[in-house]
Scaffold this active site. Structure first.
Site, PDB file in Angstrom:
ATOM      1  N   GLU A 226      10.351  48.554  38.993  1.00  0.00           N
ATOM      2  CA  GLU A 226      10.529  48.040  37.701  1.00  0.00           C
ATOM      3  C   GLU A 226       9.966  49.368  37.392  1.00  0.00           C
ATOM      4  OE1 GLU A 226       9.266  43.383  38.437  1.00  0.00           O
ATOM      5  OE2 GLU A 226       8.139  45.315  37.381  1.00  0.00           O
ATOM      6  N   LYS A 228       7.055  51.791  36.132  1.00  0.00           N
ATOM      7  CA  LYS A 228       5.726  52.207  36.496  1.00  0.00           C
ATOM      8  C   LYS A 228       5.187  52.746  34.635  1.00  0.00           C
ATOM      9  CE  LYS A 228       1.735  52.651  38.821  1.00  0.00           C
ATOM     10  NZ  LYS A 228       0.805  52.639  37.666  1.00  0.00           N
TER      11      LYS A 228
HETATM   12  P1  AMP Z   1      -2.522  51.937  39.381  1.00  0.00           P
HETATM   13  O1  AMP Z   1      -3.406  51.451  38.939  1.00  0.00           O
HETATM   14  O2  AMP Z   1      -2.255  53.310  39.798  1.00  0.00           O
HETATM   15  O3  AMP Z   1      -2.903  51.132  41.396  1.00  0.00           O
HETATM   16  O4  AMP Z   1      -1.650  51.553  39.363  1.00  0.00           O
HETATM   17  C1  AMP Z   1      -1.483  49.520  39.295  1.00  0.00           C
HETATM   18  C2  AMP Z   1      -0.823  49.537  38.128  1.00  0.00           C
HETATM   19  O5  AMP Z   1       0.285  50.080  37.270  1.00  0.00           O
HETATM   20  C3  AMP Z   1      -0.929  48.265  37.640  1.00  0.00           C
HETATM   21  O6  AMP Z   1      -2.564  47.265  37.328  1.00  0.00           O
HETATM   22  C4  AMP Z   1      -0.142  48.218  35.777  1.00  0.00           C
HETATM   23  O7  AMP Z   1      -1.338  48.402  34.745  1.00  0.00           O
HETATM   24  C5  AMP Z   1       0.393  49.379  35.837  1.00  0.00           C
HETATM   25  N1  AMP Z   1       1.421  48.870  35.959  1.00  0.00           N
HETATM   26  C6  AMP Z   1       2.403  49.795  34.971  1.00  0.00           C
HETATM   27  N2  AMP Z   1       3.813  49.373  35.254  1.00  0.00           N
HETATM   28  C7  AMP Z   1       4.208  48.243  35.627  1.00  0.00           C
HETATM   29  C8  AMP Z   1       4.877  47.369  36.340  1.00  0.00           C
HETATM   30  N3  AMP Z   1       6.003  47.170  35.670  1.00  0.00           N
HETATM   31  N4  AMP Z   1       4.544  45.711  37.624  1.00  0.00           N
HETATM   32  C9  AMP Z   1       3.139  46.116  38.008  1.00  0.00           C
HETATM   33  N5  AMP Z   1       2.049  46.628  36.847  1.00  0.00           N
HETATM   34  C10 AMP Z   1       2.242  47.529  36.406  1.00  0.00           C
END
Ligand code: AMP
Length: 537
Positions: A226, A228
């Protein structure tokens, strides 16, 4: 403040406990100390005490903050010194009430009011108690009891399985409440605190993928990818007419996001829990910088105006509850299908199911071109593991590159035996001219390159060690990495995650090596997204 009743536990008990915890490095000892302490408390003292001991003051799901800056604290401390206050015994509840009053002070004179409250609190404390209070104000208790140890202490105090305590914490988002229920209502009551609508739960988290092979291997040859999205994660709960929206840190952000509430009301189900990402956009729908989104999240007044100014776009990616049924243990594949049935396609996050590396790569390029951060890869058969980070969800981001100097080289083992092939990497501190280490890697070079590098390292050696050589920092390598982390292991205070050499930069010299300042800047940028903003709200 309220008069002390004989049963009130003095705050001095926390100061004493803190010292005992500090005095031992043994986890089991800490657990036992915590367990005995917890068992000694009255029910209404448990939650405040737990928060004070882990240095939180308020529960994670509580949006209140003390709002005490350094200047206010300093004035309060000075005021305390001048005042001839007779120390009166302070109880745990006194402290917790005083902190609540400080957080709730508002209006024109709120800074002064906060200072006065703080002054009177500090004035009543002994030196040891004051230490604990100050650490709490600064949110840095660092007495060796993080949440993990406290969870175990609660388990020990009650005989409840630590995993059950941990799970309850994921749903309640409040370790104080967890302790209270565990101690006074028991294991069954704790277990019944599973997913509930209108109450936030900790979101499932993703691990950084080392490379695409790892993703496919871990996910069994097939994975869902998906976009991000570079926004803020929210969970949207609806139960009949009631809608509540929570941030990743479990704060209630419903009133800042009226258009999300309206979307929730428009969906054809009266009970659900959706997860997704909100992104701030300009009027053409292009993603805006993260700071603009934060402004929307923080707004409490003038919401209508900011709705115009910073439109939001919602992308949904999970459905965890629908019409009387929790989908937490349902495989992601089926959750997605249920999500597709519930919401219109324009609200879905762009997604594909793939089996080949090339397909992940091309989708990644597409996501980046559309202004997003990268991809998430999700294992199709996985349940939703509340609050946990693991390999069922991977984040895939393009690697960042840094030009680094090699400052030492270690002899390899196994296939690399006989080659100086594990390289110490360093940035250049532009202030002192020194090189500061940020990691090691043996990845990325061919055998032939190891061969020549071994000779070069020998010729640059400044001292020999049992494991290899320190060398003059003359060889520059371009290093790809997936993340910069804080690390006590290296002099720089930072470490690179998944560092690998992309190429040897013979065209560059030591003066071209990336600086310490740039490293810190890159880290701050990364941190801005991860730790701050809506994530902290
Ligand atoms: P990180 O903050 O780098 O650990 O990345 C995880 C975060 O990416 C999640 O907490 C979401 O806020 C964000 N995110 C963005 N797109 C998605 C997606 N398709 N599925 C899950 N999380 C996502």
């Amino acid at each position: 403040m309220t008069p002390t009743t004989p049963d009130d536990t003095p705050f001095a008990r926390i100061a004493e406990l803190t010292q005992q915890l500090e005095a031992t490095t043994k986890r089991l000892k800490k657990r036992a100390l915590l367990a005995a302490f917890l068992r000694s408390l009255r029910r209404d003292e448990v939650a405040p005490a737990v928060h004070l001991v882990i240095g939180r003051i308020f529960a994670e799901s509580d949006a209140r903050a003390l709002n005490v800056g350094w200047a206010t604290l300093k004035k309060a401390l000075d005021g305390t010194k001048q005042a001839t206050l007779v120390p009166r015994s302070l109880t745990i509840l006194d402290v917790s009430r005083a902190f609540a009053q400080i957080a709730e002070a508002h209006g024109a004179d709120s800074t002064k009011a906060r200072r006065r409250l703080l002054e009177s609190l500090l004035g009543r404390a002994s030196q040891d108690e004051r230490d604990v209070l100050l650490k709490n104000v600064f949110g840095e208790m660092r007495i060796g009891v993080n949440e993990g140890v406290m969870l175990e202490g609660i388990a020990d105090a009650t005989g409840i399985d630590p995993d059950a305590v941990r799970t309850a914490h994921m749903f309640l988002g409040d370790l104080g409440r967890v302790a209270e229920i565990a101690l006074f209502e028991g294991a069954d009551a704790l277990r019944s605190r599973g997913l509930r609508l209108l109450a936030p739960m900790k979101p499932m988290l993703a691990e950084m993928a080392e490379d695409l092979d790892e993703v496919l291997a871990e996910h069994g040859g097939e994975t869902a990818i998906e976009y991000k999205l570079d926004g803020a994660r929210i969970q949207i709960h609806r139960e009949g007419d009631a809608v509540r929206v929570f941030s990743r840190r479990l704060s209630d952000v419903t009133s800042s996001l009226p258009e999300i509430v309206a979307i929730a009301r428009s969906l054809p189900a009266s009970e659900f829990l959706l997860e997704g990402e909100v992104v701030a956009t300009d009027h053409e729908g292009k993603p805006l910088p993260f700071q603009d989104l934060m402004r929307r999240f923080r707004r409490v007044h003038g919401i209508e105006a900011s709705k115009e100014e910073i439109p939001l776009k919602l992308y949904l990616f999970d459905l965890l509850y629908v019409d009387g049924r929790s989908l937490i243990d349902t495989p992601y594949r089926l959750r997605w299908e249920a999500l597709e049935r519930l919401v219109p396609p324009e609200l879905l996050t762009a997604r594909r199911v793939v089996q080949r590396k090339e397909d992940i790569e091309s989708f990644l390029q597409e996501a980046l071109a559309a202004g997003h951060e990268g991809l998430m890869a999700k294992q199709l058969d996985s349940a939703y593991s509340v609050g946990k980070r693991g390999k069922k969800w991977f984040k895939i981001k393009p690697a960042d590159h840094l030009d680094l100097a090699i400052v030492a080289a270690e002899w390899g083992s196994g296939r690399r035996e006989g080659w100086l092939s594990n390289y110490w990497l360093a940035v250049r501190d532009e202030k002192t001219g020194e090189f500061q280490m940020i990691g090691k890697t043996f990845k990325g070079l061919t055998d032939a390159e190891f061969e020549t590098m071994t000779e070069r390292m020998r010729s640059l050696a400044t001292s020999e060690e049992r494991w290899g050589f320190h060398v003059r920092p003359e060889v520059v390598v371009e290093v790809a990495h997936n993340e910069i982390q804080r690390s006590p292991h290296y002099s720089s205070g930072f470490a690179l995650r998944f560092a690998r050499i992309v190429r040897i930069r013979d065209d560059k010299g030591p003066e071209d090596v990336d600086t310490y300042a740039r490293l810190k800047q890159l880290y701050a940028k990364q941190f801005e997204r991860k730790g701050r903003g809506p994530d902290e709200l």
